[in-house]
Design a protein around this motif. Structure first.
Motif, PDB file in Angstrom:
ATOM      1  N   ASN A 189       0.812  -1.217   0.000  1.00  0.00           N
ATOM      2  CA  ASN A 189       0.000   0.000   0.000  1.00  0.00           C
ATOM      3  C   ASN A 189       0.847   1.269   0.000  1.00  0.00           C
ATOM      4  O   ASN A 189       0.427   2.299   0.517  1.00  0.00           O
ATOM      5  CB  ASN A 189      -0.920   0.001   1.226  1.00  0.00           C
ATOM      6  CG  ASN A 189      -1.883  -1.169   1.228  1.00  0.00           C
ATOM      7  OD1 ASN A 189      -2.848  -1.197   0.481  1.00  0.00           O
ATOM      8  ND2 ASN A 189      -1.613  -2.156   2.074  1.00  0.00           N
ATOM      9  N   TRP A 190       2.017   1.207  -0.607  1.00  0.00           N
ATOM     10  CA  TRP A 190       2.924   2.357  -0.609  1.00  0.00           C
ATOM     11  C   TRP A 190       2.270   3.593  -1.234  1.00  0.00           C
ATOM     12  O   TRP A 190       2.500   4.724  -0.793  1.00  0.00           O
ATOM     13  CB  TRP A 190       4.205   2.017  -1.381  1.00  0.00           C
ATOM     14  CG  TRP A 190       3.992   1.873  -2.853  1.00  0.00           C
ATOM     15  CD1 TRP A 190       3.641   0.755  -3.529  1.00  0.00           C
ATOM     16  CD2 TRP A 190       4.065   2.932  -3.819  1.00  0.00           C
ATOM     17  NE1 TRP A 190       3.499   1.028  -4.863  1.00  0.00           N
ATOM     18  CE2 TRP A 190       3.756   2.348  -5.071  1.00  0.00           C
ATOM     19  CE3 TRP A 190       4.362   4.296  -3.755  1.00  0.00           C
ATOM     20  CZ2 TRP A 190       3.740   3.091  -6.251  1.00  0.00           C
ATOM     21  CZ3 TRP A 190       4.340   5.047  -4.924  1.00  0.00           C
ATOM     22  CH2 TRP A 190       4.037   4.434  -6.158  1.00  0.00           C
ATOM     23  N   TRP A 191       1.417   3.375  -2.241  1.00  0.00           N
ATOM     24  CA  TRP A 191       0.784   4.501  -2.942  1.00  0.00           C
ATOM     25  C   TRP A 191      -0.222   5.235  -2.059  1.00  0.00           C
ATOM     26  O   TRP A 191      -0.424   6.442  -2.222  1.00  0.00           O
ATOM     27  CB  TRP A 191       0.122   4.006  -4.227  1.00  0.00           C
ATOM     28  CG  TRP A 191      -0.956   2.987  -4.006  1.00  0.00           C
ATOM     29  CD1 TRP A 191      -0.808   1.638  -3.843  1.00  0.00           C
ATOM     30  CD2 TRP A 191      -2.360   3.252  -3.898  1.00  0.00           C
ATOM     31  NE1 TRP A 191      -2.021   1.041  -3.643  1.00  0.00           N
ATOM     32  CE2 TRP A 191      -2.988   1.993  -3.688  1.00  0.00           C
ATOM     33  CE3 TRP A 191      -3.140   4.398  -3.977  1.00  0.00           C
ATOM     34  CZ2 TRP A 191      -4.379   1.884  -3.532  1.00  0.00           C
ATOM     35  CZ3 TRP A 191      -4.519   4.291  -3.836  1.00  0.00           C
ATOM     36  CH2 TRP A 191      -5.115   3.039  -3.620  1.00  0.00           C
ATOM     37  N   LEU A 192      -0.843   4.513  -1.111  1.00  0.00           N
ATOM     38  CA  LEU A 192      -1.751   5.173  -0.177  1.00  0.00           C
ATOM     39  C   LEU A 192      -0.976   6.080   0.779  1.00  0.00           C
ATOM     40  O   LEU A 192      -1.431   7.177   1.126  1.00  0.00           O
ATOM     41  CB  LEU A 192      -2.546   4.134   0.606  1.00  0.00           C
ATOM     42  CG  LEU A 192      -3.653   3.406  -0.178  1.00  0.00           C
ATOM     43  CD1 LEU A 192      -4.174   2.216   0.612  1.00  0.00           C
ATOM     44  CD2 LEU A 192      -4.787   4.360  -0.525  1.00  0.00           C
ATOM     45  N   LEU A 193       0.204   5.631   1.205  1.00  0.00           N
ATOM     46  CA  LEU A 193       1.051   6.477   2.048  1.00  0.00           C
ATOM     47  C   LEU A 193       1.545   7.687   1.264  1.00  0.00           C
ATOM     48  O   LEU A 193       1.639   8.793   1.804  1.00  0.00           O
ATOM     49  CB  LEU A 193       2.237   5.668   2.581  1.00  0.00           C
ATOM     50  CG  LEU A 193       1.887   4.533   3.549  1.00  0.00           C
ATOM     51  CD1 LEU A 193       3.153   3.781   3.946  1.00  0.00           C
ATOM     52  CD2 LEU A 193       1.176   5.061   4.779  1.00  0.00           C
ATOM     53  N   ALA A 194       1.866   7.467  -0.027  1.00  0.00           N
ATOM     54  CA  ALA A 194       2.293   8.589  -0.872  1.00  0.00           C
ATOM     55  C   ALA A 194       1.173   9.620  -1.000  1.00  0.00           C
ATOM     56  O   ALA A 194       1.424  10.830  -0.953  1.00  0.00           O
ATOM     57  CB  ALA A 194       2.711   8.072  -2.253  1.00  0.00           C
ATOM     58  N   LEU A 195      -0.057   9.143  -1.134  1.00  0.00           N
ATOM     59  CA  LEU A 195      -1.196  10.046  -1.224  1.00  0.00           C
ATOM     60  C   LEU A 195      -1.362  10.845   0.067  1.00  0.00           C
ATOM     61  O   LEU A 195      -1.659  12.053   0.039  1.00  0.00           O
ATOM     62  CB  LEU A 195      -2.457   9.241  -1.525  1.00  0.00           C
ATOM     63  CG  LEU A 195      -3.707  10.010  -1.957  1.00  0.00           C
ATOM     64  CD1 LEU A 195      -3.425  10.850  -3.198  1.00  0.00           C
ATOM     65  CD2 LEU A 195      -4.859   9.055  -2.216  1.00  0.00           C
ATOM     66  N   ARG A 196      -1.153  10.187   1.199  1.00  0.00           N
ATOM     67  CA  ARG A 196      -1.212  10.885   2.485  1.00  0.00           C
ATOM     68  C   ARG A 196      -0.147  11.977   2.554  1.00  0.00           C
ATOM     69  O   ARG A 196      -0.407  13.086   3.031  1.00  0.00           O
ATOM     70  CB  ARG A 196      -1.023   9.878   3.617  1.00  0.00           C
ATOM     71  CG  ARG A 196      -0.822  10.508   4.981  1.00  0.00           C
ATOM     72  CD  ARG A 196      -0.704   9.452   6.047  1.00  0.00           C
ATOM     73  NE  ARG A 196      -0.074   9.953   7.252  1.00  0.00           N
ATOM     74  CZ  ARG A 196       0.124   9.245   8.343  1.00  0.00           C
ATOM     75  NH1 ARG A 196      -0.260   7.980   8.386  1.00  0.00           N
ATOM     76  NH2 ARG A 196       0.704   9.771   9.403  1.00  0.00           N
ATOM     77  N   GLY A 197       1.058  11.671   2.064  1.00  0.00           N
ATOM     78  CA  GLY A 197       2.116  12.675   2.039  1.00  0.00           C
ATOM     79  C   GLY A 197       1.776  13.851   1.151  1.00  0.00           C
ATOM     80  O   GLY A 197       2.068  15.006   1.487  1.00  0.00           O
ATOM     81  N   VAL A 198       1.136  13.586   0.016  1.00  0.00           N
ATOM     82  CA  VAL A 198       0.721  14.657  -0.890  1.00  0.00           C
ATOM     83  C   VAL A 198      -0.299  15.565  -0.214  1.00  0.00           C
ATOM     84  O   VAL A 198      -0.238  16.792  -0.334  1.00  0.00           O
ATOM     85  CB  VAL A 198       0.142  14.062  -2.191  1.00  0.00           C
ATOM     86  CG1 VAL A 198      -0.542  15.148  -3.030  1.00  0.00           C
ATOM     87  CG2 VAL A 198       1.252  13.392  -3.000  1.00  0.00           C
ATOM     88  N   PHE A 199      -1.248  14.976   0.516  1.00  0.00           N
ATOM     89  CA  PHE A 199      -2.241  15.779   1.241  1.00  0.00           C
ATOM     90  C   PHE A 199      -1.557  16.718   2.238  1.00  0.00           C
ATOM     91  O   PHE A 199      -1.950  17.887   2.367  1.00  0.00           O
ATOM     92  CB  PHE A 199      -3.230  14.875   1.978  1.00  0.00           C
ATOM     93  CG  PHE A 199      -4.202  14.164   1.080  1.00  0.00           C
ATOM     94  CD1 PHE A 199      -4.641  14.742  -0.099  1.00  0.00           C
ATOM     95  CD2 PHE A 199      -4.686  12.913   1.407  1.00  0.00           C
ATOM     96  CE1 PHE A 199      -5.537  14.094  -0.938  1.00  0.00           C
ATOM     97  CE2 PHE A 199      -5.579  12.249   0.587  1.00  0.00           C
ATOM     98  CZ  PHE A 199      -6.003  12.845  -0.592  1.00  0.00           C
ATOM     99  N   ALA A 200      -0.563  16.193   2.953  1.00  0.00           N
ATOM    100  CA  ALA A 200       0.149  17.028   3.924  1.00  0.00           C
ATOM    101  C   ALA A 200       0.888  18.176   3.231  1.00  0.00           C
ATOM    102  O   ALA A 200       0.878  19.316   3.706  1.00  0.00           O
ATOM    103  CB  ALA A 200       1.126  16.180   4.728  1.00  0.00           C
ATOM    104  N   LEU A 201       1.516  17.888   2.099  1.00  0.00           N
ATOM    105  CA  LEU A 201       2.225  18.932   1.359  1.00  0.00           C
ATOM    106  C   LEU A 201       1.259  19.993   0.835  1.00  0.00           C
ATOM    107  O   LEU A 201       1.568  21.193   0.860  1.00  0.00           O
ATOM    108  CB  LEU A 201       2.997  18.316   0.189  1.00  0.00           C
ATOM    109  CG  LEU A 201       4.297  17.597   0.536  1.00  0.00           C
ATOM    110  CD1 LEU A 201       4.922  17.002  -0.728  1.00  0.00           C
ATOM    111  CD2 LEU A 201       5.288  18.539   1.205  1.00  0.00           C
ATOM    112  N   LEU A 202       0.097  19.561   0.366  1.00  0.00           N
ATOM    113  CA  LEU A 202      -0.901  20.511  -0.126  1.00  0.00           C
ATOM    114  C   LEU A 202      -1.337  21.472   0.979  1.00  0.00           C
ATOM    115  O   LEU A 202      -1.481  22.681   0.754  1.00  0.00           O
ATOM    116  CB  LEU A 202      -2.121  19.764  -0.675  1.00  0.00           C
ATOM    117  CG  LEU A 202      -1.936  19.061  -2.027  1.00  0.00           C
ATOM    118  CD1 LEU A 202      -3.186  18.256  -2.379  1.00  0.00           C
ATOM    119  CD2 LEU A 202      -1.633  20.087  -3.119  1.00  0.00           C
ATOM    120  N   PHE A 203      -1.543  20.927   2.197  1.00  0.00           N
ATOM    121  CA  PHE A 203      -1.942  21.803   3.289  1.00  0.00           C
ATOM    122  C   PHE A 203      -0.817  22.769   3.645  1.00  0.00           C
ATOM    123  O   PHE A 203      -1.062  23.942   3.934  1.00  0.00           O
ATOM    124  CB  PHE A 203      -2.337  21.003   4.519  1.00  0.00           C
ATOM    125  CG  PHE A 203      -2.676  21.890   5.693  1.00  0.00           C
ATOM    126  CD1 PHE A 203      -3.871  22.580   5.732  1.00  0.00           C
ATOM    127  CD2 PHE A 203      -1.770  22.055   6.735  1.00  0.00           C
ATOM    128  CE1 PHE A 203      -4.175  23.425   6.784  1.00  0.00           C
ATOM    129  CE2 PHE A 203      -2.058  22.893   7.795  1.00  0.00           C
ATOM    130  CZ  PHE A 203      -3.269  23.576   7.821  1.00  0.00           C
TER     131      PHE A 203
END
Length: 200
Positions: A8-22
């Motif tokens: 599920n590495w891509w789900l963690l990557a998506l979480r990281g993207v959300f944090a960067l967006l904020f």
């Protein structure tokens, strides 16, 4: 745990993207947060965006944990996702939550997530001894949480800057972990087979 994370590495990557967006959004609001006309709109927008992105990041983590339900230590990943999701939901639906209370909510959220991520990092390092990203993210979350609780809340722009730094730092660390796991996906069976037994 290593199989769940690699799968599920891509789900963690998506979480990281959300944090960067904020983090980017928080920095973009610094010039208007203290203005008379746009200040209230900027503060309300900051609360809503943070709540939404935290909730979405929590859902990504919960999904990753559920895809590995009943195996290894997926409950740690599940608790991490629930903590993020609940924090986002509370912030999103709390009435009249201003910037100061958002900072306090983020502080509690960061300390809780930091502790859970440090526990996850301890488990992960049994399989990947040189992995540091998750431990760094956990330690950073905990330290930022303590800082947000202790720091004076008089300077709005300063707190907004630190909030953006925290989100960016967390996003980069989680993305580093995600891409590290992506690079290990072909050797998941070997990593799992050579895991160091847990100490009793």
């Amino acid at each position: 745990m290593i199989r769940i994370l690699i799968k599920n590495w891509w789900l963690l990557a998506l979480r990281g993207v959300f944090a960067l967006l904020f983090g980017m959004f928080a920095f973009s609001l610094r010039t208007m947060i203290d203005t008379w006309v746009l200040g209230a709109v900027a503060r309300a927008g900051l609360v809503v965006i943070f709540g939404f992105l935290a909730f979405a990041a929590g859902l990504c983590t919960i999904t990753a944990a559920m895809r590995g339900a009943g195996t290894e230590k997926s409950y740690l990943l599940l608790c991490d996702g629930i903590a993020i999701c609940v924090g986002g939901a509370v912030i999103l639906f709390a009435p009249r939550l201003d910037l100061i209370w958002l900072i306090y909510a983020v502080a509690v959220f960061a300390i809780t997530v930091g502790i859970l991520e440090l526990l996850l990092a301890r488990t992960l390092r049994r399989h990947v001894p040189d992995e540091w990203a998750l431990a760094l993210a956990g330690a950073g979350s905990f330290c930022f949480g303590v800082y947000f609780l202790a720091a004076p809340k008089t300077e709005t722009i300063s707190m907004l800057r630190w909030l953006g730094i925290y989100a960016g730092f967390s996003g980069v660390a989680i993305l580093a972990l995600a891409f590290r796991l992506h690079s290990l996906r072909t050797s998941v069976h070997g990593l799992a087979g050579h895991a160091v037994p847990a100490s009793k």
